[in-house]
Design a protein around this motif. Structure first.
Motif, PDB file in Angstrom:
ATOM      1  N   SER A  67       0.883  -1.161   0.000  1.00 17.72           N
ATOM      2  CA  SER A  67       0.000   0.000   0.000  1.00 17.72           C
ATOM      3  C   SER A  67       0.920   1.209   0.000  1.00 17.72           C
ATOM      4  O   SER A  67       1.821   1.306   0.852  1.00 17.72           O
ATOM      5  CB  SER A  67      -0.879  -0.028   1.243  1.00 17.72           C
ATOM      6  OG  SER A  67      -1.661   1.142   1.322  1.00 17.72           O
ATOM      7  N   ILE A  68       0.735   2.129  -0.939  1.00 20.29           N
ATOM      8  CA  ILE A  68       1.669   3.245  -1.096  1.00 20.29           C
ATOM      9  C   ILE A  68       0.921   4.581  -1.085  1.00 20.29           C
ATOM     10  O   ILE A  68      -0.299   4.630  -1.238  1.00 20.29           O
ATOM     11  CB  ILE A  68       2.505   3.115  -2.389  1.00 20.29           C
ATOM     12  CG1 ILE A  68       1.607   3.068  -3.631  1.00 20.29           C
ATOM     13  CG2 ILE A  68       3.400   1.879  -2.321  1.00 20.29           C
ATOM     14  CD1 ILE A  68       2.361   3.095  -4.953  1.00 20.29           C
ATOM     15  N   SER A  69       1.679   5.651  -0.937  1.00 22.81           N
ATOM     16  CA  SER A  69       1.107   6.988  -1.024  1.00 22.81           C
ATOM     17  C   SER A  69       1.467   7.581  -2.379  1.00 22.81           C
ATOM     18  O   SER A  69       2.311   7.046  -3.093  1.00 22.81           O
ATOM     19  CB  SER A  69       1.647   7.872   0.100  1.00 22.81           C
ATOM     20  OG  SER A  69       3.040   8.061  -0.062  1.00 22.81           O
ATOM     21  N   GLY A  70       0.831   8.675  -2.727  1.00 27.45           N
ATOM     22  CA  GLY A  70       1.122   9.331  -3.993  1.00 27.45           C
ATOM     23  C   GLY A  70      -0.003   9.151  -4.990  1.00 27.45           C
ATOM     24  O   GLY A  70      -1.173   9.027  -4.619  1.00 27.45           O
ATOM     25  N   ASP A  71       0.348   9.110  -6.261  1.00 25.04           N
ATOM     26  CA  ASP A  71      -0.648   9.041  -7.329  1.00 25.04           C
ATOM     27  C   ASP A  71      -1.329   7.678  -7.423  1.00 25.04           C
ATOM     28  O   ASP A  71      -2.389   7.554  -8.037  1.00 25.04           O
ATOM     29  CB  ASP A  71      -0.009   9.363  -8.685  1.00 25.04           C
ATOM     30  CG  ASP A  71       0.454  10.813  -8.778  1.00 25.04           C
ATOM     31  OD1 ASP A  71      -0.113  11.656  -8.039  1.00 25.04           O
ATOM     32  OD2 ASP A  71       1.378  11.099  -9.553  1.00 25.04           O
ATOM     33  N   PHE A  72      -0.711   6.641  -6.852  1.00 27.90           N
ATOM     34  CA  PHE A  72      -1.275   5.297  -6.911  1.00 27.90           C
ATOM     35  C   PHE A  72      -1.512   4.774  -5.499  1.00 27.90           C
ATOM     36  O   PHE A  72      -0.947   5.276  -4.535  1.00 27.90           O
ATOM     37  CB  PHE A  72      -0.354   4.359  -7.704  1.00 27.90           C
ATOM     38  CG  PHE A  72      -0.298   4.700  -9.168  1.00 27.90           C
ATOM     39  CD1 PHE A  72      -1.206   4.156 -10.067  1.00 27.90           C
ATOM     40  CD2 PHE A  72       0.663   5.580  -9.651  1.00 27.90           C
ATOM     41  CE1 PHE A  72      -1.167   4.486 -11.398  1.00 27.90           C
ATOM     42  CE2 PHE A  72       0.711   5.919 -10.993  1.00 27.90           C
ATOM     43  CZ  PHE A  72      -0.206   5.376 -11.873  1.00 27.90           C
ATOM     44  N   ASP A  73      -2.346   3.747  -5.399  1.00 30.37           N
ATOM     45  CA  ASP A  73      -2.714   3.193  -4.099  1.00 30.37           C
ATOM     46  C   ASP A  73      -1.881   1.980  -3.711  1.00 30.37           C
ATOM     47  O   ASP A  73      -1.627   1.749  -2.536  1.00 30.37           O
ATOM     48  CB  ASP A  73      -4.200   2.790  -4.102  1.00 30.37           C
ATOM     49  CG  ASP A  73      -5.101   3.973  -4.383  1.00 30.37           C
ATOM     50  OD1 ASP A  73      -4.892   5.034  -3.763  1.00 30.37           O
ATOM     51  OD2 ASP A  73      -6.012   3.842  -5.229  1.00 30.37           O
ATOM     52  N   PHE A  74      -1.465   1.181  -4.708  1.00 28.09           N
ATOM     53  CA  PHE A  74      -0.731  -0.056  -4.443  1.00 28.09           C
ATOM     54  C   PHE A  74       0.392  -0.224  -5.448  1.00 28.09           C
ATOM     55  O   PHE A  74       0.308   0.232  -6.585  1.00 28.09           O
ATOM     56  CB  PHE A  74      -1.664  -1.276  -4.524  1.00 28.09           C
ATOM     57  CG  PHE A  74      -2.670  -1.328  -3.415  1.00 28.09           C
ATOM     58  CD1 PHE A  74      -2.355  -1.934  -2.199  1.00 28.09           C
ATOM     59  CD2 PHE A  74      -3.922  -0.762  -3.572  1.00 28.09           C
ATOM     60  CE1 PHE A  74      -3.281  -1.955  -1.174  1.00 28.09           C
ATOM     61  CE2 PHE A  74      -4.851  -0.788  -2.544  1.00 28.09           C
ATOM     62  CZ  PHE A  74      -4.533  -1.385  -1.340  1.00 28.09           C
ATOM     63  N   LEU A  75       1.446  -0.917  -5.011  1.00 30.63           N
ATOM     64  CA  LEU A  75       2.571  -1.275  -5.874  1.00 30.63           C
ATOM     65  C   LEU A  75       2.734  -2.783  -5.816  1.00 30.63           C
ATOM     66  O   LEU A  75       2.858  -3.365  -4.739  1.00 30.63           O
ATOM     67  CB  LEU A  75       3.859  -0.597  -5.394  1.00 30.63           C
ATOM     68  CG  LEU A  75       5.138  -0.971  -6.140  1.00 30.63           C
ATOM     69  CD1 LEU A  75       5.092  -0.469  -7.582  1.00 30.63           C
ATOM     70  CD2 LEU A  75       6.362  -0.403  -5.421  1.00 30.63           C
ATOM     71  N   LEU A  76       2.714  -3.417  -6.989  1.00 32.07           N
ATOM     72  CA  LEU A  76       2.892  -4.859  -7.086  1.00 32.07           C
ATOM     73  C   LEU A  76       4.226  -5.173  -7.737  1.00 32.07           C
ATOM     74  O   LEU A  76       4.653  -4.476  -8.655  1.00 32.07           O
ATOM     75  CB  LEU A  76       1.806  -5.499  -7.967  1.00 32.07           C
ATOM     76  CG  LEU A  76       0.346  -5.197  -7.685  1.00 32.07           C
ATOM     77  CD1 LEU A  76      -0.528  -5.937  -8.688  1.00 32.07           C
ATOM     78  CD2 LEU A  76      -0.002  -5.573  -6.274  1.00 32.07           C
ATOM     79  N   LYS A  77       4.859  -6.241  -7.268  1.00 33.28           N
ATOM     80  CA  LYS A  77       6.021  -6.803  -7.962  1.00 33.28           C
ATOM     81  C   LYS A  77       5.535  -8.112  -8.558  1.00 33.28           C
ATOM     82  O   LYS A  77       5.059  -8.994  -7.848  1.00 33.28           O
ATOM     83  CB  LYS A  77       7.187  -7.061  -7.006  1.00 33.28           C
ATOM     84  CG  LYS A  77       8.423  -7.587  -7.719  1.00 33.28           C
ATOM     85  CD  LYS A  77       9.572  -7.769  -6.736  1.00 33.28           C
ATOM     86  CE  LYS A  77      10.826  -8.247  -7.434  1.00 33.28           C
ATOM     87  NZ  LYS A  77      11.914  -8.473  -6.463  1.00 33.28           N
ATOM     88  N   VAL A  78       5.647  -8.206  -9.881  1.00 34.06           N
ATOM     89  CA  VAL A  78       5.077  -9.333 -10.613  1.00 34.06           C
ATOM     90  C   VAL A  78       6.197 -10.079 -11.341  1.00 34.06           C
ATOM     91  O   VAL A  78       7.046  -9.458 -11.981  1.00 34.06           O
ATOM     92  CB  VAL A  78       4.033  -8.826 -11.638  1.00 34.06           C
ATOM     93  CG1 VAL A  78       3.451  -9.974 -12.445  1.00 34.06           C
ATOM     94  CG2 VAL A  78       2.940  -8.033 -10.943  1.00 34.06           C
ATOM     95  N   HIS A  79       6.177 -11.416 -11.246  1.00 35.91           N
ATOM     96  CA  HIS A  79       7.119 -12.270 -11.975  1.00 35.91           C
ATOM     97  C   HIS A  79       6.331 -13.098 -12.989  1.00 35.91           C
ATOM     98  O   HIS A  79       5.415 -13.827 -12.609  1.00 35.91           O
ATOM     99  CB  HIS A  79       7.847 -13.239 -11.039  1.00 35.91           C
ATOM    100  CG  HIS A  79       8.807 -12.570 -10.115  1.00 35.91           C
ATOM    101  ND1 HIS A  79      10.001 -12.041 -10.531  1.00 35.91           N
ATOM    102  CD2 HIS A  79       8.746 -12.339  -8.780  1.00 35.91           C
ATOM    103  CE1 HIS A  79      10.631 -11.527  -9.495  1.00 35.91           C
ATOM    104  NE2 HIS A  79       9.884 -11.688  -8.419  1.00 35.91           N
ATOM    105  N   VAL A  80       6.703 -12.961 -14.251  1.00 34.87           N
ATOM    106  CA  VAL A  80       6.087 -13.756 -15.323  1.00 34.87           C
ATOM    107  C   VAL A  80       7.172 -14.214 -16.294  1.00 34.87           C
ATOM    108  O   VAL A  80       8.335 -13.818 -16.182  1.00 34.87           O
ATOM    109  CB  VAL A  80       4.993 -12.964 -16.076  1.00 34.87           C
ATOM    110  CG1 VAL A  80       3.757 -12.742 -15.207  1.00 34.87           C
ATOM    111  CG2 VAL A  80       5.519 -11.641 -16.589  1.00 34.87           C
ATOM    112  N   ARG A  81       6.774 -15.023 -17.258  1.00 35.71           N
ATOM    113  CA  ARG A  81       7.704 -15.580 -18.238  1.00 35.71           C
ATOM    114  C   ARG A  81       8.194 -14.521 -19.230  1.00 35.71           C
ATOM    115  O   ARG A  81       9.375 -14.422 -19.531  1.00 35.71           O
ATOM    116  CB  ARG A  81       6.998 -16.728 -18.970  1.00 35.71           C
ATOM    117  CG  ARG A  81       7.818 -17.505 -19.949  1.00 35.71           C
ATOM    118  CD  ARG A  81       7.060 -18.707 -20.550  1.00 35.71           C
ATOM    119  NE  ARG A  81       5.729 -18.351 -21.055  1.00 35.71           N
ATOM    120  CZ  ARG A  81       4.570 -18.633 -20.436  1.00 35.71           C
ATOM    121  NH1 ARG A  81       4.552 -19.259 -19.289  1.00 35.71           N
ATOM    122  NH2 ARG A  81       3.422 -18.260 -20.964  1.00 35.71           N
TER     123      ARG A  81
END
Length: 153
Positions: free
Chosen positions: A100-114
């Motif tokens: 959960s973050i502050s600023g222009d966005f609400d959440f930050l995700l780290k995503v791992h894909v192929r």
């Protein structure tokens, strides 16, 4: 941290660097006998300083080396919507971390894909199915320069 002495901090640093060290090896490193080292480690675990032990896997070798940081904005600042989002995001296996973050966005995700194609599928079909998400912004990792896999204590 007021309950930690230098030996405790030394043990935490050693465990963070290599959790496979035996009690005997740890004892040698901190100049104590194995019995008090064992007791200290148990205390550190019970007090929550050590959350868990894990192996660090090579994402490239497992064909999951395409890392993306995805910023999300919810449709509205509604606590029910946020709780619903948090419940749903825990079930998505591609998401390695969520903040959960502050600023222009609400959440930050780290995503791992192929690869990019799998990320596109992830955005359209998985994130797209989460009704609380209003907008996203993706940043693609080109190379990792540093990751200490832990804390500097």
């Amino acid at each position: 941290m007021e309950h930690l002495d230098n030996k405790d901090l030394q043990l935490l640093r050693l465990l963070q660097k290599d959790a496979k060290l035996t009690v005997k090896e740890l004892a040698k490193e901190v100049n104590l006998s194995p019995s008090p080292v064992f007791e200290r480690i148990k205390r550190l675990e019970q007090q929550g300083y050590v959350k868990r032990y894990a192996a660090i896997l090579d994402a490239e070798k497992l064909n999951l080396g395409f890392t993306v940081y995805c910023q999300l904005k919810l449709k509205s600042n509604d606590s029910y919507l946020a709780m619903e989002f948090e419940r749903e995001i825990l079930e998505i296996e591609e998401v390695a971390e969520c903040y959960s973050i502050s600023g222009d966005f609400d959440f930050l995700l780290k995503v791992h894909v192929r690869d990019m194609k799998q990320y596109q599928n992830f955005v359209f079909n998985i994130l797209g199915a989460v009704p609380s998400i209003g907008s996203t912004h993706s940043t693609f990792v080109m190379a990792q320069m540093k990751n200490i896999y832990g804390l500097t204590i």
